[in-house]
Scaffold this motif. Structure first.
Motif, PDB file in Angstrom:
ATOM      1  N   GLU A 114       0.833  -1.202   0.000  1.00 56.90           N
ATOM      2  CA  GLU A 114       0.000   0.000   0.000  1.00 56.90           C
ATOM      3  C   GLU A 114       0.871   1.256   0.000  1.00 56.90           C
ATOM      4  O   GLU A 114       0.595   2.226  -0.702  1.00 56.90           O
ATOM      5  CB  GLU A 114      -0.922   0.016   1.219  1.00 56.90           C
ATOM      6  N   TYR A 115       1.924   1.224   0.798  1.00 50.24           N
ATOM      7  CA  TYR A 115       2.820   2.377   0.871  1.00 50.24           C
ATOM      8  C   TYR A 115       3.568   2.570  -0.445  1.00 50.24           C
ATOM      9  O   TYR A 115       3.726   3.700  -0.926  1.00 50.24           O
ATOM     10  CB  TYR A 115       3.811   2.200   2.024  1.00 50.24           C
ATOM     11  N   LEU A 116       3.999   1.477  -1.053  1.00 51.69           N
ATOM     12  CA  LEU A 116       4.716   1.574  -2.320  1.00 51.69           C
ATOM     13  C   LEU A 116       3.817   2.106  -3.423  1.00 51.69           C
ATOM     14  O   LEU A 116       4.255   2.881  -4.279  1.00 51.69           O
ATOM     15  CB  LEU A 116       5.293   0.207  -2.693  1.00 51.69           C
ATOM     16  N   GLU A 117       2.554   1.693  -3.406  1.00 48.62           N
ATOM     17  CA  GLU A 117       1.609   2.199  -4.399  1.00 48.62           C
ATOM     18  C   GLU A 117       1.374   3.697  -4.214  1.00 48.62           C
ATOM     19  O   GLU A 117       1.288   4.451  -5.192  1.00 48.62           O
ATOM     20  CB  GLU A 117       0.286   1.435  -4.278  1.00 48.62           C
ATOM     21  N   CYS A 118       1.306   4.128  -2.963  1.00 45.97           N
ATOM     22  CA  CYS A 118       1.115   5.555  -2.687  1.00 45.97           C
ATOM     23  C   CYS A 118       2.351   6.365  -3.058  1.00 45.97           C
ATOM     24  O   CYS A 118       2.237   7.520  -3.478  1.00 45.97           O
ATOM     25  CB  CYS A 118       0.751   5.771  -1.217  1.00 45.97           C
ATOM     26  N   VAL A 119       3.531   5.766  -2.902  1.00 42.97           N
ATOM     27  CA  VAL A 119       4.760   6.425  -3.340  1.00 42.97           C
ATOM     28  C   VAL A 119       4.705   6.662  -4.848  1.00 42.97           C
ATOM     29  O   VAL A 119       5.050   7.737  -5.345  1.00 42.97           O
ATOM     30  CB  VAL A 119       5.999   5.580  -2.974  1.00 42.97           C
ATOM     31  N   LYS A 120       4.259   5.645  -5.569  1.00 43.68           N
ATOM     32  CA  LYS A 120       4.176   5.754  -7.032  1.00 43.68           C
ATOM     33  C   LYS A 120       3.217   6.860  -7.445  1.00 43.68           C
ATOM     34  O   LYS A 120       3.516   7.665  -8.328  1.00 43.68           O
ATOM     35  CB  LYS A 120       3.725   4.414  -7.612  1.00 43.68           C
ATOM     36  N   LYS A 121       2.069   6.927  -6.778  1.00 46.83           N
ATOM     37  CA  LYS A 121       1.080   7.971  -7.106  1.00 46.83           C
ATOM     38  C   LYS A 121       1.613   9.357  -6.744  1.00 46.83           C
ATOM     39  O   LYS A 121       1.403  10.328  -7.473  1.00 46.83           O
ATOM     40  CB  LYS A 121      -0.228   7.697  -6.362  1.00 46.83           C
TER      41      LYS A 121
ATOM     42  N   ARG B  79       4.726  10.266  -6.606  1.00 47.62           N
ATOM     43  CA  ARG B  79       5.790  10.612  -7.548  1.00 47.62           C
ATOM     44  C   ARG B  79       5.204  11.170  -8.848  1.00 47.62           C
ATOM     45  O   ARG B  79       5.704  12.146  -9.406  1.00 47.62           O
ATOM     46  CB  ARG B  79       6.646   9.387  -7.842  1.00 47.62           C
ATOM     47  N   ALA B  80       4.130  10.543  -9.309  1.00 50.57           N
ATOM     48  CA  ALA B  80       3.494  11.012 -10.544  1.00 50.57           C
ATOM     49  C   ALA B  80       2.884  12.400 -10.350  1.00 50.57           C
ATOM     50  O   ALA B  80       2.955  13.260 -11.235  1.00 50.57           O
ATOM     51  CB  ALA B  80       2.419  10.015 -10.976  1.00 50.57           C
ATOM     52  N   ALA B  81       2.297  12.635  -9.168  1.00 47.18           N
ATOM     53  CA  ALA B  81       1.661  13.924  -8.899  1.00 47.18           C
ATOM     54  C   ALA B  81       2.691  15.048  -8.771  1.00 47.18           C
ATOM     55  O   ALA B  81       2.436  16.180  -9.173  1.00 47.18           O
ATOM     56  CB  ALA B  81       0.825  13.839  -7.623  1.00 47.18           C
ATOM     57  N   LEU B  82       3.867  14.731  -8.209  1.00 51.88           N
ATOM     58  CA  LEU B  82       4.894  15.743  -7.980  1.00 51.88           C
ATOM     59  C   LEU B  82       5.855  15.897  -9.140  1.00 51.88           C
ATOM     60  O   LEU B  82       6.693  16.792  -9.155  1.00 51.88           O
ATOM     61  CB  LEU B  82       5.699  15.386  -6.721  1.00 51.88           C
ATOM     62  N   LEU B  83       5.753  14.996 -10.107  1.00 53.75           N
ATOM     63  CA  LEU B  83       6.667  15.001 -11.246  1.00 53.75           C
ATOM     64  C   LEU B  83       8.119  14.820 -10.790  1.00 53.75           C
ATOM     65  O   LEU B  83       9.041  15.466 -11.285  1.00 53.75           O
ATOM     66  CB  LEU B  83       6.541  16.295 -12.052  1.00 53.75           C
ATOM     67  N   VAL B  84       8.319  13.963  -9.787  1.00 52.81           N
ATOM     68  CA  VAL B  84       9.666  13.648  -9.327  1.00 52.81           C
ATOM     69  C   VAL B  84      10.180  12.454 -10.118  1.00 52.81           C
ATOM     70  O   VAL B  84       9.497  11.443 -10.239  1.00 52.81           O
ATOM     71  CB  VAL B  84       9.671  13.312  -7.816  1.00 52.81           C
ATOM     72  N   LYS B  85      11.384  12.562 -10.647  1.00 47.94           N
ATOM     73  CA  LYS B  85      11.956  11.477 -11.428  1.00 47.94           C
ATOM     74  C   LYS B  85      12.141  10.240 -10.560  1.00 47.94           C
ATOM     75  O   LYS B  85      12.543  10.323  -9.416  1.00 47.94           O
ATOM     76  CB  LYS B  85      13.316  11.901 -12.002  1.00 47.94           C
ATOM     77  N   PRO B  86      11.852   9.045 -11.099  1.00 44.96           N
ATOM     78  CA  PRO B  86      12.049   7.810 -10.315  1.00 44.96           C
ATOM     79  C   PRO B  86      13.520   7.544 -10.082  1.00 44.96           C
ATOM     80  O   PRO B  86      14.377   8.001 -10.851  1.00 44.96           O
ATOM     81  CB  PRO B  86      11.414   6.735 -11.201  1.00 44.96           C
ATOM     82  N   PRO B  87      13.853   6.797  -9.005  1.00 43.89           N
ATOM     83  CA  PRO B  87      15.266   6.474  -8.744  1.00 43.89           C
ATOM     84  C   PRO B  87      15.862   5.674  -9.904  1.00 43.89           C
ATOM     85  O   PRO B  87      15.204   4.817 -10.480  1.00 43.89           O
ATOM     86  CB  PRO B  87      15.197   5.633  -7.464  1.00 43.89           C
ATOM     87  N   GLU B  88      17.107   5.988 -10.228  1.00 43.12           N
ATOM     88  CA  GLU B  88      17.804   5.265 -11.284  1.00 43.12           C
ATOM     89  C   GLU B  88      18.992   4.533 -10.683  1.00 43.12           C
ATOM     90  O   GLU B  88      19.557   4.951  -9.684  1.00 43.12           O
ATOM     91  CB  GLU B  88      18.295   6.238 -12.366  1.00 43.12           C
ATOM     92  N   GLN B  89      19.378   3.433 -11.303  1.00 46.61           N
ATOM     93  CA  GLN B  89      20.501   2.639 -10.812  1.00 46.61           C
ATOM     94  C   GLN B  89      21.786   3.462 -10.882  1.00 46.61           C
ATOM     95  O   GLN B  89      22.160   3.963 -11.937  1.00 46.61           O
ATOM     96  CB  GLN B  89      20.653   1.374 -11.663  1.00 46.61           C
ATOM     97  N   GLY B  90      22.429   3.633  -9.722  1.00 44.14           N
ATOM     98  CA  GLY B  90      23.703   4.338  -9.693  1.00 44.14           C
ATOM     99  C   GLY B  90      23.587   5.836  -9.792  1.00 44.14           C
ATOM    100  O   GLY B  90      24.588   6.521  -9.907  1.00 44.14           O
TER     101      GLY B  90
END
Length: 202
Positions: free
Chosen positions: A166-173, A175-186
């Motif tokens: 549930e928390y991970l799903e809310c993080v995803k939502k 992130r989309a609302a804030l237009l924050v780039k997702p974490p990238e490897q390295g």
């Protein structure tokens, strides 16, 4: 702030005069200082210009023995008037929380999650602020409560409290609302467009 001419400046002056007259000293904290102390230009409203003028005069007028400390906070230091910035002795920048700090913040709101689950939520929320994490946890609880109600009081999947999904799903939502780039490897994720910069205290 007042709709009457001159009242706003008078009230601001009273705050400083009261602090100046306190024998034990005082701390004046001005939150969102950019709302009344932006850079002076031709587009500045007259009322805002007068408020800034009062603020500059009052800060200059403090005597050291009165033990009055003025602290101001802003998310937009670049918008502040240079004359105001020059009147503060120091400037402190609060960066976005790192992985460990995000885990600790999340643990304050989701005490039932295991260390591994907290680490997963913290990793997924890279580039987000403490307020974002608080809102994510609250949203996860609301979503879970809604599912329980729709399930006639029976906990879905046998969980008493929201599972980490549930928390991970809310993080995803979030992130989309804030237009924050997702974490990238390295690579460290940085705030994208639409995100405020870190808070600054001057």
């Amino acid at each position: 702030m007042s709709k009457y001419y001159g009242e706003s400046e008078k009230m601001l002056g009273k705050v400083f005069n009261t602090a100046n007259n306190l024998q034990d000293g005082a701390i004046i904290f001005l939150d969102e200082i950019d709302s009344l102390a932006t850079t002076r230009d031709n587009d500045m409203h007259e009322a805002t210009r007068r408020m800034l003028s009062v603020l500059l005069r009052q800060i200059d007028g403090f005597e050291q023995e009165n033990r009055v400390v003025v602290i101001a906070a802003t998310n937009r230091k670049e918008d502040l008037d240079p004359a105001l910035i020059s009147r503060f002795d120091s400037s402190i920048t609060f960066d976005l929380p790192d992985q460990q700090t995000r885990e600790e913040i999340t643990a304050q709101y989701a005490r039932h999650l295991t260390p591994n689950e907290l680490a997963a939520v913290a990793a997924a929320s890279e580039g987000m602020s403490g307020r974002d994490l608080r809102d994510i946890c609250q949203q996860a609880e609301r979503r879970w409560a809604s599912k329980v109600i729709r399930n006639h009081g029976r906990n879905p999947m046998g969980h008493e409290l929201p599972p980490p999904e549930e928390y991970l799903e809310c993080v995803k939502k979030r992130r989309a609302a804030l237009l924050v780039k997702p974490p990238e490897q390295g690579r460290r994720a940085m705030p994208g467009r639409g995100r405020w910069p870190p808070s600054v205290v001057v």
